[in-house]
Design a protein around this motif. Structure first.
Motif, PDB file in Angstrom:
ATOM      1  N   LYS A  69      15.240  21.741  41.578  1.00  0.00           N
ATOM      2  CA  LYS A  69      15.460  20.320  41.225  1.00  0.00           C
ATOM      3  C   LYS A  69      16.165  20.230  39.645  1.00  0.00           C
ATOM      4  O   LYS A  69      16.837  19.040  39.605  1.00  0.00           O
ATOM      5  N   TRP A  70      15.803  21.276  38.859  1.00  0.00           N
ATOM      6  CA  TRP A  70      16.450  21.145  37.456  1.00  0.00           C
ATOM      7  C   TRP A  70      17.868  21.631  37.375  1.00  0.00           C
ATOM      8  O   TRP A  70      18.464  21.129  36.514  1.00  0.00           O
ATOM      9  N   ILE A  71      18.375  22.157  38.348  1.00  0.00           N
ATOM     10  CA  ILE A  71      19.767  22.712  38.295  1.00  0.00           C
ATOM     11  C   ILE A  71      20.778  21.242  38.715  1.00  0.00           C
ATOM     12  O   ILE A  71      20.676  20.724  39.841  1.00  0.00           O
ATOM     13  N   VAL A  72      21.279  20.796  37.744  1.00  0.00           N
ATOM     14  CA  VAL A  72      22.166  19.689  37.829  1.00  0.00           C
ATOM     15  C   VAL A  72      23.466  19.784  37.666  1.00  0.00           C
ATOM     16  O   VAL A  72      24.349  18.629  37.374  1.00  0.00           O
ATOM     17  N   ILE A  73      23.846  21.039  37.368  1.00  0.00           N
ATOM     18  CA  ILE A  73      25.345  21.287  36.850  1.00  0.00           C
ATOM     19  C   ILE A  73      26.265  20.777  38.235  1.00  0.00           C
ATOM     20  O   ILE A  73      27.253  20.303  38.025  1.00  0.00           O
ATOM     21  N   ASP A  74      25.623  20.839  39.522  1.00  0.00           N
ATOM     22  CA  ASP A  74      26.445  20.222  40.564  1.00  0.00           C
ATOM     23  C   ASP A  74      26.573  18.869  40.653  1.00  0.00           C
ATOM     24  O   ASP A  74      27.749  18.247  41.051  1.00  0.00           O
ATOM     25  N   GLU A  75      25.467  18.210  39.729  1.00  0.00           N
ATOM     26  CA  GLU A  75      25.774  16.770  39.723  1.00  0.00           C
ATOM     27  C   GLU A  75      27.044  16.418  38.780  1.00  0.00           C
ATOM     28  O   GLU A  75      27.808  15.349  38.870  1.00  0.00           O
TER      29      GLU A  75
END
Length: 160
Positions: A69-75
C-alpha cells in the motif's frame, strides 16, 4: 533512496489513504512541470513509469510482497498522465487539476473493465504500474468529455 522514490517522498507512508495522499502530492509536484509543458509532464510520467516497474520488481524480489500500500509511485504516473491530457487540451487551472485528481482516483479505486483485469492478472512492477497508467489515460479522456459537456451549458472550468 528507493523507498523515497517508491513512496513519492514518503507520502505513501500516510496512515490513512496512502494512495490519495500520494496522488495529492503528485499533483503538486506535477503542477510546475505542467505549467512549463503538458508534453514534458506526459513524457516524464512515461519515463518514471518505466523506472517504477523496474524498482518495484526489485522491491518485490527483496520483500516477497506484491503491491504494498505504501508504494504510490504508480499513482504519480497515473495522475500525471491525466493532468497532461487535460493540460494539453484545456490548460491548467485549479478546477482542472481537481478534476484530473478526482477522476484519476475514481478510476484507480473503481478499476472498471480492463483496468481491473490488469490489476488482477498482471504481477510484478508491470501489474502495479499498468493499471494506474490505464486509470490515468481513461481519467484524462473522461475529463475531456466532462469538459465538453459542461461547455455546452456555458461552464468553463479553465477559468477557475
Amino acid at each position: 533512496m528507493a523507498i523515497a522514490f517508491l513512496s513519492v517522498l514518503y507520502s505513501g507512508r500516510s496512515p490513512k489513504a496512502p494512495g490519495t495522499a500520494g496522488s495529492a502530492l503528485s499533483v503538486l509536484l506535477g503542477l510546475p512541470i505542467l505549467l512549463y509543458s503538458a508534453q514534458t509532464l506526459f513524457l516524464l510520467a512515461c519515463l518514471l513509469g518505466i523506472i517504477a516497474v523496474r524498482e518495484i520488481d526489485k522491491w518485490e524480489a527483496y520483500s516477497g510482497k506484491h503491491d504494498e500500500k505504501w508504494i504510490v509511485i504508480d499513482e504519480l504516473v497515473g495522475v500525471w498522465l491525466a493532468m497532461a491530457i487535460i493540460g494539453a487540451v484545456a490548460g491548467c487551472s485549479v478546477s482542472l487539476m481537481i478534476l484530473a485528481f478526482g477522476t484519476f482516483r475514481l478510476f484507480d479505486i473503481w478499476k472498471p473493465s480492463i483496468i481491473g483485469r490488469v490489476d488482477r492478472k498482471l504481477k510484478g512492477g508491470l501489474g502495479v504500474v499498468l493499471d494506474d497508467v490505464l486509470a490515468g489515460l481513461v481519467a484524462g479522456v473522461f475529463s475531456l468529455v466532462v469538459l465538453a459537456i459542461l461547455s455546452r451549458f456555458g461552464v468553463d472550468l479553465s477559468l477557475w
